[in-house]
Scaffold this motif. Structure first.
Motif, PDB file in Angstrom:
ATOM      1  N   PRO A 105      30.556 -46.780  -8.983  1.00 49.25           N
ATOM      2  CA  PRO A 105      30.069 -48.156  -8.835  1.00 49.25           C
ATOM      3  C   PRO A 105      30.462 -49.091  -9.976  1.00 49.25           C
ATOM      4  O   PRO A 105      30.424 -50.312  -9.800  1.00 49.25           O
ATOM      5  N   ASP A 106      30.833 -48.540 -11.123  1.00 45.59           N
ATOM      6  CA  ASP A 106      31.227 -49.408 -12.239  1.00 45.59           C
ATOM      7  C   ASP A 106      32.726 -49.699 -12.254  1.00 45.59           C
ATOM      8  O   ASP A 106      33.240 -50.322 -13.186  1.00 45.59           O
ATOM      9  N   GLY A 107      33.454 -49.230 -11.233  1.00 41.96           N
ATOM     10  CA  GLY A 107      34.876 -49.533 -11.122  1.00 41.96           C
ATOM     11  C   GLY A 107      35.797 -48.494 -11.725  1.00 41.96           C
ATOM     12  O   GLY A 107      37.026 -48.635 -11.635  1.00 41.96           O
ATOM     13  N   ARG A 108      35.233 -47.447 -12.331  1.00 43.21           N
ATOM     14  CA  ARG A 108      36.056 -46.370 -12.860  1.00 43.21           C
ATOM     15  C   ARG A 108      36.285 -45.304 -11.776  1.00 43.21           C
ATOM     16  O   ARG A 108      35.658 -45.323 -10.717  1.00 43.21           O
ATOM     17  N   VAL A 109      37.177 -44.347 -12.067  1.00 42.35           N
ATOM     18  CA  VAL A 109      37.468 -43.242 -11.152  1.00 42.35           C
ATOM     19  C   VAL A 109      37.189 -41.937 -11.872  1.00 42.35           C
ATOM     20  O   VAL A 109      37.594 -41.756 -13.033  1.00 42.35           O
ATOM     21  N   VAL A 110      36.495 -41.009 -11.194  1.00 44.91           N
ATOM     22  CA  VAL A 110      36.213 -39.710 -11.780  1.00 44.91           C
ATOM     23  C   VAL A 110      36.981 -38.643 -11.019  1.00 44.91           C
ATOM     24  O   VAL A 110      37.144 -38.726  -9.795  1.00 44.91           O
ATOM     25  N   THR A 111      37.503 -37.653 -11.740  1.00 43.36           N
ATOM     26  CA  THR A 111      38.224 -36.539 -11.119  1.00 43.36           C
ATOM     27  C   THR A 111      37.540 -35.229 -11.476  1.00 43.36           C
ATOM     28  O   THR A 111      37.014 -35.057 -12.582  1.00 43.36           O
ATOM     29  N   PHE A 112      37.560 -34.297 -10.509  1.00 46.25           N
ATOM     30  CA  PHE A 112      36.873 -33.011 -10.671  1.00 46.25           C
ATOM     31  C   PHE A 112      37.795 -31.885 -10.216  1.00 46.25           C
ATOM     32  O   PHE A 112      38.710 -32.083  -9.431  1.00 46.25           O
ATOM     33  N   GLY A 113      37.451 -30.665 -10.651  1.00 49.24           N
ATOM     34  CA  GLY A 113      37.953 -29.454 -10.024  1.00 49.24           C
ATOM     35  C   GLY A 113      39.411 -29.135 -10.239  1.00 49.24           C
ATOM     36  O   GLY A 113      40.166 -29.868 -10.871  1.00 49.24           O
ATOM     37  N   SER A 114      39.814 -28.012  -9.676  1.00 47.25           N
ATOM     38  CA  SER A 114      41.171 -27.470  -9.619  1.00 47.25           C
ATOM     39  C   SER A 114      41.052 -25.956  -9.637  1.00 47.25           C
ATOM     40  O   SER A 114      40.267 -25.394 -10.416  1.00 47.25           O
ATOM     41  N   ASP A 115      41.816 -25.319  -8.767  1.00 44.32           N
ATOM     42  CA  ASP A 115      41.658 -23.877  -8.549  1.00 44.32           C
ATOM     43  C   ASP A 115      43.026 -23.210  -8.479  1.00 44.32           C
ATOM     44  O   ASP A 115      43.462 -22.758  -7.418  1.00 44.32           O
ATOM     45  N   PRO A 116      43.742 -23.143  -9.612  1.00 40.80           N
ATOM     46  CA  PRO A 116      45.098 -22.595  -9.597  1.00 40.80           C
ATOM     47  C   PRO A 116      45.106 -21.080  -9.428  1.00 40.80           C
ATOM     48  O   PRO A 116      44.161 -20.393  -9.815  1.00 40.80           O
ATOM     49  N   LEU A 117      46.200 -20.590  -8.873  1.00 40.87           N
ATOM     50  CA  LEU A 117      46.357 -19.137  -8.766  1.00 40.87           C
ATOM     51  C   LEU A 117      46.605 -18.504 -10.130  1.00 40.87           C
ATOM     52  O   LEU A 117      46.123 -17.415 -10.414  1.00 40.87           O
ATOM     53  N   PHE A 118      47.411 -19.208 -10.963  1.00 45.39           N
ATOM     54  CA  PHE A 118      47.802 -18.668 -12.265  1.00 45.39           C
ATOM     55  C   PHE A 118      47.631 -19.723 -13.344  1.00 45.39           C
ATOM     56  O   PHE A 118      47.632 -20.918 -13.066  1.00 45.39           O
ATOM     57  N   ASP A 119      47.526 -19.253 -14.579  1.00 44.97           N
ATOM     58  CA  ASP A 119      47.356 -20.148 -15.720  1.00 44.97           C
ATOM     59  C   ASP A 119      48.611 -20.253 -16.580  1.00 44.97           C
ATOM     60  O   ASP A 119      48.566 -20.829 -17.668  1.00 44.97           O
ATOM     61  N   ASP A 120      49.719 -19.695 -16.122  1.00 44.24           N
ATOM     62  CA  ASP A 120      50.937 -19.761 -16.936  1.00 44.24           C
ATOM     63  C   ASP A 120      52.154 -19.935 -16.034  1.00 44.24           C
ATOM     64  O   ASP A 120      52.106 -19.719 -14.822  1.00 44.24           O
ATOM     65  N   GLN A 121      53.264 -20.309 -16.639  1.00 44.93           N
ATOM     66  CA  GLN A 121      54.481 -20.603 -15.906  1.00 44.93           C
ATOM     67  C   GLN A 121      55.083 -19.357 -15.272  1.00 44.93           C
ATOM     68  O   GLN A 121      55.742 -19.425 -14.233  1.00 44.93           O
ATOM     69  N   GLN A 122      54.848 -18.199 -15.873  1.00 43.66           N
ATOM     70  CA  GLN A 122      55.428 -16.957 -15.365  1.00 43.66           C
ATOM     71  C   GLN A 122      54.580 -16.314 -14.260  1.00 43.66           C
ATOM     72  O   GLN A 122      54.929 -15.264 -13.730  1.00 43.66           O
ATOM     73  N   ASN A 123      53.445 -16.940 -13.922  1.00 48.24           N
ATOM     74  CA  ASN A 123      52.543 -16.408 -12.895  1.00 48.24           C
ATOM     75  C   ASN A 123      52.081 -14.981 -13.221  1.00 48.24           C
ATOM     76  O   ASN A 123      52.051 -14.092 -12.367  1.00 48.24           O
ATOM     77  N   THR A 124      51.727 -14.786 -14.487  1.00 54.89           N
ATOM     78  CA  THR A 124      51.256 -13.471 -14.924  1.00 54.89           C
ATOM     79  C   THR A 124      49.788 -13.479 -15.335  1.00 54.89           C
ATOM     80  O   THR A 124      49.135 -12.442 -15.333  1.00 54.89           O
ATOM     81  N   LYS A 125      49.276 -14.653 -15.697  1.00 49.60           N
ATOM     82  CA  LYS A 125      47.892 -14.770 -16.143  1.00 49.60           C
ATOM     83  C   LYS A 125      47.067 -15.397 -15.026  1.00 49.60           C
ATOM     84  O   LYS A 125      47.314 -16.520 -14.610  1.00 49.60           O
ATOM     85  N   LEU A 126      46.083 -14.647 -14.537  1.00 49.93           N
ATOM     86  CA  LEU A 126      45.295 -15.097 -13.407  1.00 49.93           C
ATOM     87  C   LEU A 126      44.591 -16.415 -13.708  1.00 49.93           C
ATOM     88  O   LEU A 126      44.070 -16.616 -14.803  1.00 49.93           O
ATOM     89  N   GLY A 127      44.580 -17.323 -12.748  1.00 47.77           N
ATOM     90  CA  GLY A 127      44.028 -18.654 -12.956  1.00 47.77           C
ATOM     91  C   GLY A 127      42.515 -18.667 -13.058  1.00 47.77           C
ATOM     92  O   GLY A 127      41.839 -17.725 -12.645  1.00 47.77           O
ATOM     93  N   HIS A 128      41.982 -19.753 -13.599  1.00 43.84           N
ATOM     94  CA  HIS A 128      40.533 -19.945 -13.664  1.00 43.84           C
ATOM     95  C   HIS A 128      40.210 -21.332 -13.135  1.00 43.84           C
ATOM     96  O   HIS A 128      41.045 -22.242 -13.183  1.00 43.84           O
ATOM     97  N   PHE A 129      39.022 -21.509 -12.629  1.00 42.28           N
ATOM     98  CA  PHE A 129      38.630 -22.786 -12.046  1.00 42.28           C
ATOM     99  C   PHE A 129      38.414 -23.815 -13.154  1.00 42.28           C
ATOM    100  O   PHE A 129      37.764 -23.543 -14.153  1.00 42.28           O
ATOM    101  N   GLU A 130      38.955 -25.009 -12.940  1.00 43.22           N
ATOM    102  CA  GLU A 130      38.843 -26.086 -13.924  1.00 43.22           C
ATOM    103  C   GLU A 130      37.490 -26.779 -13.777  1.00 43.22           C
ATOM    104  O   GLU A 130      37.200 -27.386 -12.747  1.00 43.22           O
ATOM    105  N   GLN A 131      36.640 -26.685 -14.812  1.00 39.26           N
ATOM    106  CA  GLN A 131      35.296 -27.261 -14.745  1.00 39.26           C
ATOM    107  C   GLN A 131      35.151 -28.547 -15.555  1.00 39.26           C
ATOM    108  O   GLN A 131      34.081 -29.150 -15.557  1.00 39.26           O
ATOM    109  N   ARG A 132      36.223 -28.996 -16.198  1.00 38.10           N
ATOM    110  CA  ARG A 132      36.162 -30.258 -16.924  1.00 38.10           C
ATOM    111  C   ARG A 132      36.229 -31.436 -15.943  1.00 38.10           C
ATOM    112  O   ARG A 132      36.835 -31.335 -14.882  1.00 38.10           O
ATOM    113  N   MET A 133      35.613 -32.532 -16.316  1.00 37.91           N
ATOM    114  CA  MET A 133      35.674 -33.769 -15.543  1.00 37.91           C
ATOM    115  C   MET A 133      36.313 -34.851 -16.399  1.00 37.91           C
ATOM    116  O   MET A 133      36.006 -34.972 -17.587  1.00 37.91           O
TER     117      MET A 133
END
Length: 651
Positions: A513-541
Motif C-alpha cells: 500500500p505504500d507503493g513499494r514492492v516486496v519479494t519472497f521465497g525461492s526453492d532452488p535444486l542446488f546452491d552452486d554452479q556445479q549442481n553438487t550442493k543441495l539447495g535450500h529454501f530462501e527465507q530472506r525478504m
C-alpha cells in the motif's frame, strides 16, 4: 508425453576433480573486491536511487522465517505468507504447517495456526475482503526407486440408500486372494441413490412402482500392507472392507484400480477455508468436490470463485472437473468442464470471459491445454488466440492484465519448456482483446531467457519485473539478478536496480500500500554452479523502493480523510491540501500470488474531479472490469509519484 516434474532431486557426489574445479572458480574472487566496493558506493548514491530505485532486506526474527510458497495482500494492509509444510516432507510428516502474517507498516510478524497443509493450494480475494484458500497437499511424491509398497486408487462403493459411510484413514481392503491394502486418508461415501421407475405391461397398463438403487462411489488412495511386487495389480477386483459386518459389510466394498510400484505424484486435498483478516484466522467452509494440488482460483464478475485444474487425490491431473465457490452459501457447485495444466493463469475480461495466455506452472502433457484462448464460461466454448512465439515455452512464465484494465491487453513474459527442460525464452508478447480477431504480437525481449519472472503492476501504469532463472529451478547457478520496468505505452523496458537475493521456483512479489514492492521465497535444486550442493529454501525478504519515491518521496501526493465505500453514484471523495498535484487515479486490486501466477492484480483507470480541497474519483460500474472486493486507491502526480493507498470496497 505427460510431465511430472519432481520437487526433489538426486544427490550427487562431489568428486576430487569437482573440488579442484570449485577451487579454480573461487580463485579470482579477491580480484573483484575493488569493483564490488565501487558498486556498493554507486548504488548508494541519491542520483542512482532516483533513477533506478533501491533494495533493502527485512530483519525477520528467526521464529518467523518461513518458506513463502504463497503470498496475499489483505485489506488490512497486512501480508499473509503461507507455507503449509513448505516443500519439507519432515514438516509434513509431523503435521507442522506454517502461516505468517506480516505488517509492513510496523514490520511486525505473527504466526497463524494453520489447520491443513496449504502447500501448493490456490487462493482468491472475496468480495468481503476475506481470502479463499482451497486445496493443498495430502501426500508428498515418491520418485522411481523410492516406492516400496504398491499404491493406487481404490473406488469404494456404497449400496445403502439410507446411510453414508465414513471410512477412517487406515481402513484395510482385502482381495479374494487375501492381499491387503490400507487407505491413506479418510473417505466419505454418500448414500446410494434411490429412484422410482414406472413400468408398463404388454397391454400398456401401468404396473406398481419399482424401486431402483444405484450405488454411490468415492475414491481413496491405498497402499499395500506388504512390500514388493506381489501386491501389484492392473486388474479390477472386488475387495471386502476388513472390520465391516452385517449390512454395512454387504453394502460397502472396494473396486481396485491400477495399483503399481511406479512413481507416485503429489496428491491434493479437498479442504477449503476463508481467512478472516479482522479475526486473523482460518475459518473452514464446505470442501471442494475434487481434491486439488496446484489449482488456480479466479474471481468472477459476480463475486463467486472458479477453481480449475490440480492433481487429485491419487496424483492424477484433473480432467476438467472445475467447480465454483459461492461466498454467500459457502458451498461449491460444478462449473463448466475444461482441461488446463496446473496453475493456469486465467484473467477475467470485460464481458465475463476468461483469457488464458498459455501461462502455467507445470504438470500436464506437453500437447494438451497449452494453447492460448478466450473461454466463454456460459457456453463453455474456447476461442484460440494465435501468434504466440515460442509457444512451447509458456510453462513458468509470467503474465498479467496490463494497466489500465480498460485497455484489455494481456502480456506474457518469459517461460520455459515443459517440466525439467533446460529451455527458456526471453520472449514477451501482448494481445489486444478488444480487437475482433485478437493475435499475439511480440514485445521487447527480456535481457535473457527467463523462467519464474515475477511481474507487478505499479501505480504509474508501469510493470515492475524482477528475478527469475534461466534454467529449471535455478540449476547451474542460473538465477538472474536483474529487474526492469516495462512501459505499456512505449512497449519498452528500462533498467531498475538489481536485487541482491536470487529467486526462482516458489517465489513471489507484490505491491504494498505504500507503493513499494516486496519479494519472497525461492526453492532452488542446488546452491552452486556445479549442481553438487543441495539447495535450500530462501527465507530472506527484500523490498524494492521505486525511483519516484527516492526522487519525490518526501513530497508525494497525499489523500486525506475519505470513505471506505462508494456512494450511490459509484464515487468517493477524499480531502487533499494540493488537489492540483493529482494527475491520475488508479484502483488496484490486491495480489494473491503463487508460482509467479497472480490472476488477482489489476489496475483500473478512474475519472478524477477536483475542487479546492478534495478530489473525487468515479469507479466504473462494470463488475467484469472491476470485480467486487477491496481495492487500493492510488493517485499519482505528473511525474508518476504515487500517494500511499486508501482502501475502498467496491460492491
Amino acid at each position: 508425453m505427460a510431465h511430472r516434474p519432481s520437487k526433489k532431486t538426486r544427490k550427487t557426489v562431489l568428486s576430487i576433480g569437482g573440488i579442484a574445479v570449485l577451487a579454480g572458480l573461487n580463485a579470482p574472487a579477491a580480484l573483484g573486491f575493488a569493483e564490488e566496493q565501487y558498486y556498493e558506493y554507486k548504488i548508494a548514491q541519491p542520483a542512482y536511487k532516483a533513477r533506478y530505485g533501491s533494495w533493502s532486506q527485512l530483519d525477520i526474527p528467526k521464529e518467523f522465517r518461513t518458506n513463502a510458497i504463497h503470498a496475499a495482500l489483505l485489506h488490512t494492509g497486512k501480508v499473509l505468507i503461507v507455507a503449509g509444510s513448505g516443500n519439507e516432507i519432515k514438516k509434513f510428516d509431523k503435521g507442522s504447517f506454517d502461516t505468517v502474517l506480516w505488517d509492513p507498516r510496523k514490520n511486525t510478524f505473527k504466526k497463524i495456526p494453520t489447520p491443513d497443509d496449504f502447500f501448493c493450494s490456490g487462493h482468491a480475494q472475496l468480495p468481503d475482503g476475506r481470502l479463499l484458500v482451497a486445496g493443498g497437499t495430502a501426500r508428498y511424491e515418491r520418485l522411481d526407486g523410492e516406492v516400496e509398497r504398491a499404491g493406487g486408487g481404490m473406488r469404494v462403493k456404497n449400496e445403502d440408500p439410507d446411510k453414508a459411510m465414513v471410512l477412517k484413514k487406515g481402513t484395510r481392503f482385502r482381495s479374494p486372494a487375501g492381499v491387503e491394502y490400507v487407505s491413506k486418508f479418510e473417505v466419505t461415501i454418500p448414500r446410494a441413490k434411490r429412484t422410482q421407475e414406472i413400468t408398463y405391461n404388454r397391454a400398456g397398463v401401468m404396473q406398481p412402482w419399482k424401486t431402483k438403487v444405484t450405488a454411490s462411489e468415492a475414491r481413496v488412495f491405498v497402499e499395500a500392507t506388504e512390500k514388493g511386487p506381489l501386491s501389484v495389480t492392473d486388474k479390477q477386483a472386488q475387495y471386502e472392507i476388513v472390520g465391516l459386518k452385517g449390512k454395512d459389510g454387504a453394502n460397502t466394498y472396494g473396486i481396485s484400480e491400477k495399483i503399481t510400484l511406479d512413481k507416485q505424484d503429489f496428491q491434493g486435498i479437498r479442504a477449503a477455508y476463508e481467512f478472516d483478516p479482522r479475526a486473523e484466522k482460518y475459518i473452514p467452509v464446505d470442501p471442494m468436490a475434487k481434491a486439488r494440488w496446484y489449482p488456480t482460483l479466479v474471481g468472477l464478475d459476480d463475486g463467486r470463485v472458479l477453481a480449475v485444474s490440480g492433481l487429485d487425490d491419487v496424483g492424477v491431473i484433473d480432467p476438467g472437473d472445475n467447480e465454483i465457490y459461492d461466498p454467500e452459501t459457502k458451498q461449491w457447485t460444478p462449473g463448466p468442464k475444461r482441461y488446463f495444466p496446473t496453475y493456469p493463469a486465467l484473467f477475467l475480461t470485460q464481458g465475463g470471459k476468461l483469457f488464458y495466455p498459455a501461462s502455467n506452472a507445470g504438470y500436464g502433457p506437453a500437447d494438451k491445454g497449452r494453447e492460448a484462448g478466450l473461454w466463454d464460461l456460459e457456453s463453455n466454448t474456447f476461442r484460440k488466440v494465435p501468434g504466440l512465439r515460442d509457444a512451447d515455452a509458456t510453462e513458468t512464465s509470467a503474465s498479467l492484465l496490463l494497466p489500465p484494465a480498460q485497455d484489455q491487453k494481456v502480456m506474457i513474459l518469459g517461460g520455459g519448456g515443459v517440466g525439467e527442460s533446460r529451455k527458456s525464452t526471453p520472449r514477451t508478447a501482448v494481445v489486444d482483446l478488444k480487437k475482433d480477431n485478437p493475435v499475439f504480437e511480440d514485445g521487447p525481449d527480456l535481457p535473457q531467457g527467463t523462467r519464474y519472472l515475477n511481474s507487478v503492476i505499479m501505480p504509474d501504469d508501469s510493470v515492475f519485473t524482477t528475478n527469475g532463472a534461466k534454467d529449471y529451478r535455478g540449476r547451474s547457478a542460473s538465477n538472474i539478478h536483474k529487474a526492469q520496468f516495462y512501459d505499456p505505452k512505449s512497449n519498452t523496458f528500462r533498467a531498475a536496480a538489481a536485487p541482491r537475493v536470487g529467486r526462482n521456483y516458489h517465489s513471489e512479489a507484490l505491491l504494498l500500500p505504500d507503493g513499494r514492492v516486496v519479494t519472497f521465497g525461492s526453492d532452488p535444486l542446488f546452491d552452486d554452479q556445479q549442481n553438487t550442493k543441495l539447495g535450500h529454501f530462501e527465507q530472506r525478504m527484500e523490498v524494492f523502493t521505486p525511483p519516484a519515491l527516492h526522487k519525490n518521496g518526501k513530497n508525494r501526493p497525499v489523500l486525506g480523510d475519505g470513505p471506505e465505500e462508494l456512494d450511490r453514484q459509484h464515487r468517493a471523495t477524499f480531502a487533499t491540501d494540493h488537489p492540483e498535484r493529482v494527475a491520475k487515479a488508479r484502483l488496484m486490486r490486491p495480489s494473491a500470488v503463487t508460482h509467479t501466477t497472480d490472476v488477482e492484480q489489476r489496475s483500473i483507470d478512474l475519472k478524477v474531479d477536483k475542487d479546492r480541497s478534495s478530489v473525487t474519483v468515479q469507479v466504473p460500474r462494470d463488475p467484469s472490469l472491476v470485480p467486487p472486493g477491496w481495492y487500493m486507491l492510488f493517485v499519482t502526480d505528473a511525474d508518476g509519484t504515487p500517494s500511499e493507498a486508501k482502501w475502498i470496497q467496491v460492491p
